[in-house]
Design a protein around this motif. Structure first.
Motif, PDB file in Angstrom:
ATOM      1  N   VAL A  96       0.838  -1.197   0.000  1.00  0.00           N
ATOM      2  CA  VAL A  96       0.000   0.000   0.000  1.00  0.00           C
ATOM      3  C   VAL A  96       0.877   1.254   0.000  1.00  0.00           C
ATOM      4  CG1 VAL A  96      -1.734   1.314   1.298  1.00  0.00           C
ATOM      5  CG2 VAL A  96      -1.931  -1.172   1.130  1.00  0.00           C
ATOM      6  N   LEU A  97       1.955   1.247   0.766  1.00  0.00           N
ATOM      7  CA  LEU A  97       2.856   2.401   0.788  1.00  0.00           C
ATOM      8  C   LEU A  97       3.478   2.628  -0.591  1.00  0.00           C
ATOM      9  CD1 LEU A  97       4.417   4.641   2.230  1.00  0.00           C
ATOM     10  CD2 LEU A  97       6.064   2.910   2.996  1.00  0.00           C
ATOM     11  N   ARG A  98       3.912   1.558  -1.261  1.00  0.00           N
ATOM     12  CA  ARG A  98       4.503   1.703  -2.585  1.00  0.00           C
ATOM     13  C   ARG A  98       3.489   2.268  -3.574  1.00  0.00           C
ATOM     14  NH1 ARG A  98       5.912  -3.212  -3.349  1.00  0.00           N
ATOM     15  NH2 ARG A  98       4.260  -3.880  -4.767  1.00  0.00           N
ATOM     16  N   GLU A  99       2.247   1.771  -3.509  1.00  0.00           N
ATOM     17  CA  GLU A  99       1.220   2.271  -4.421  1.00  0.00           C
ATOM     18  C   GLU A  99       0.865   3.725  -4.110  1.00  0.00           C
ATOM     19  OE1 GLU A  99      -0.443   0.758  -7.158  1.00  0.00           O
ATOM     20  OE2 GLU A  99       1.402  -0.406  -6.931  1.00  0.00           O
ATOM     21  N   TYR A 100       0.885   4.089  -2.842  1.00  0.00           N
ATOM     22  CA  TYR A 100       0.570   5.470  -2.467  1.00  0.00           C
ATOM     23  C   TYR A 100       1.650   6.427  -2.978  1.00  0.00           C
ATOM     24  CZ  TYR A 100      -0.485   9.540   0.433  1.00  0.00           C
ATOM     25  OH  TYR A 100      -0.773  10.809   0.856  1.00  0.00           O
ATOM     26  N   VAL A 101       2.925   6.041  -2.829  1.00  0.00           N
ATOM     27  CA  VAL A 101       4.017   6.857  -3.367  1.00  0.00           C
ATOM     28  C   VAL A 101       3.855   7.010  -4.876  1.00  0.00           C
ATOM     29  CG1 VAL A 101       6.511   6.935  -3.773  1.00  0.00           C
ATOM     30  CG2 VAL A 101       5.639   6.305  -1.517  1.00  0.00           C
ATOM     31  N   GLY A 102       3.547   5.904  -5.566  1.00  0.00           N
ATOM     32  CA  GLY A 102       3.352   5.970  -7.008  1.00  0.00           C
ATOM     33  C   GLY A 102       2.192   6.865  -7.392  1.00  0.00           C
ATOM     34  N   TYR A 103       1.116   6.823  -6.616  1.00  0.00           N
ATOM     35  CA  TYR A 103      -0.052   7.648  -6.907  1.00  0.00           C
ATOM     36  C   TYR A 103       0.287   9.130  -6.761  1.00  0.00           C
ATOM     37  CZ  TYR A 103      -4.646   9.817  -6.304  1.00  0.00           C
ATOM     38  OH  TYR A 103      -5.746  10.638  -6.419  1.00  0.00           O
ATOM     39  N   VAL A 104       0.980   9.485  -5.681  1.00  0.00           N
ATOM     40  CA  VAL A 104       1.331  10.889  -5.450  1.00  0.00           C
ATOM     41  C   VAL A 104       2.193  11.423  -6.594  1.00  0.00           C
ATOM     42  CG1 VAL A 104       2.611  12.449  -3.927  1.00  0.00           C
ATOM     43  CG2 VAL A 104       1.110  10.725  -2.944  1.00  0.00           C
ATOM     44  N   LEU A 105       3.178  10.629  -7.032  1.00  0.00           N
ATOM     45  CA  LEU A 105       4.038  11.070  -8.127  1.00  0.00           C
ATOM     46  C   LEU A 105       3.277  11.108  -9.450  1.00  0.00           C
ATOM     47  CD1 LEU A 105       7.276   9.097  -7.195  1.00  0.00           C
ATOM     48  CD2 LEU A 105       6.894  11.556  -6.960  1.00  0.00           C
ATOM     49  N   GLU A 106       2.403  10.117  -9.662  1.00  0.00           N
ATOM     50  CA  GLU A 106       1.610  10.080 -10.890  1.00  0.00           C
ATOM     51  C   GLU A 106       0.746  11.326 -11.032  1.00  0.00           C
ATOM     52  OE1 GLU A 106      -1.674   7.098 -13.029  1.00  0.00           O
ATOM     53  OE2 GLU A 106      -0.895   6.658 -11.028  1.00  0.00           O
ATOM     54  N   LYS A 107       0.236  11.829  -9.908  1.00  0.00           N
ATOM     55  CA  LYS A 107      -0.597  13.031  -9.916  1.00  0.00           C
ATOM     56  C   LYS A 107       0.237  14.309  -9.848  1.00  0.00           C
ATOM     57  CE  LYS A 107      -4.297  10.564 -10.078  1.00  0.00           C
ATOM     58  NZ  LYS A 107      -5.062  10.491 -11.346  1.00  0.00           N
ATOM     59  N   ARG A 108       1.567  14.155  -9.950  1.00  0.00           N
ATOM     60  CA  ARG A 108       2.498  15.287 -10.028  1.00  0.00           C
ATOM     61  C   ARG A 108       2.518  16.136  -8.780  1.00  0.00           C
ATOM     62  NH1 ARG A 108       3.981  17.002 -15.823  1.00  0.00           N
ATOM     63  NH2 ARG A 108       4.987  18.583 -14.566  1.00  0.00           N
TER      64      ARG A 108
END
Length: 288
Positions: A210-222
């Motif tokens: 979940v932490l890895r996906e959350y980091v990816g989401y934050v970066l994906e949304k710039r």
């Protein structure tokens, strides 16, 4: 009155089938409408006030997230002691623990409070290298940025937040240990963009996922991220060995194509003696 970007039902349905699927198309349309209005609003207010919305709903409804969760379930079922499988509800509870929000009022208030704190012991004037500041600004206009700094004192994050505010650079989500989420300060800091993470996650594959996906989401949304590369504060003033867990999660987001590029911005926040005044604090913005 705010007017968001329009979209046809056909285009929305295609995007829904690609990213989400399931049986909640009306819910997906409502989320896209909310995000379209958010984008229209931050264009008026400026990039500093761009704030994430619907983080929990967006992540949990994602097809890629649910597919990855099934993989975690499958691995847990064959691991020793893995009879209890993780669920979407458990993942949602972890997201509630992680997810930071932005109160537009706190975006302005917290750097001001931090400035009042560090000015009690140091020169209130922060020294900048103008060329490096512009280089930083240009990099963060093109890509999400990760600010990696050395943690020498508890004033480090206060100075960095004040510097970003003074230069009109968008703030960054700040990672902090969950031990700092005590009392009402935890709720306030979450609304100021602080992401509280557990100190040890080696025995919890669901939390790591979940932490890895959350980091990816934050970066994906710039959105920008910020943390100490050492993972903790130095008690001696010397730099500690780097901890690369969060950085590897960011690299995963890049390798998976969730973000075109990421600006890695190393920096040092330290005391620099002057000829007649030892209370000068210098903040340097590193290169990409």
């Amino acid at each position: 009155m705010l007017v968001g970007e329009p979209a046809t039902v056909g285009s929305l349905r295609r995007r829904w089938e690609e990213t989400t699927g399931g049986d909640d198309f009306p819910g997906y349309v409502a989320r896209r409408a909310t995000l379209a209005l958010d984008r229209a609003e931050y264009r008026l207010r400026g990039p500093r006030y761009k704030t994430p919305s619907l983080v929990r709903d967006e992540i949990l409804s994602s097809r890629r997230f649910r597919d990855g969760l099934r993989t975690v379930c499958a691995e847990a079922s064959v691991a020793p002691g893995g009879s209890v499988l993780p669920s979407l509800e458990e993942a949602g509870e972890i997201l509630d623990e992680l997810a930071a929000g932005w109160s537009r009022r706190l975006i302005d208030i917290m750097p001001t409070v931090g400035r009042l704190v560090f000015q009690r012991g140091f020169d209130p004037q922060i020294d900048y290298d103008p060329a490096q500041v512009e280089r930083l600004r240009a990099a963060m206009e093109r890509h999400p940025g990760i600010l990696l700094w050395s943690h020498r004192s508890n004033l480090d994050t206060l100075v960095l937040a004040a510097a970003l505010q003074e230069q009109g650079i968008p703030p960054a989500h700040l990672f902090a240990g969950i031990n700092m989420a005590f009392g009402p300060m935890g709720a306030i800091m979450r609304r100021a963009g602080v992401i509280f993470i557990r100190r040890s996650t080696s025995d919890d594959p669901l939390y790591k996922y979940v932490l890895r996906e959350y980091v990816g989401y934050v970066l994906e949304k710039r959105f920008n991220l910020s943390w100490s590369i050492e993972g903790t504060r130095s008690r001696t003033g010397k730099m500690l060995p780097p901890r690369l867990g969060l950085l590897s999660y960011a690299a995963d987001a890049y390798l998976q194509g969730r973000v075109d590029d990421i600006a890695l911005l190393p920096g040092v926040d330290h005391l620099r003696p002057a000829a007649r005044d030892l209370r000068v604090r210098r903040v340097r913005a590193g290169g990409r």
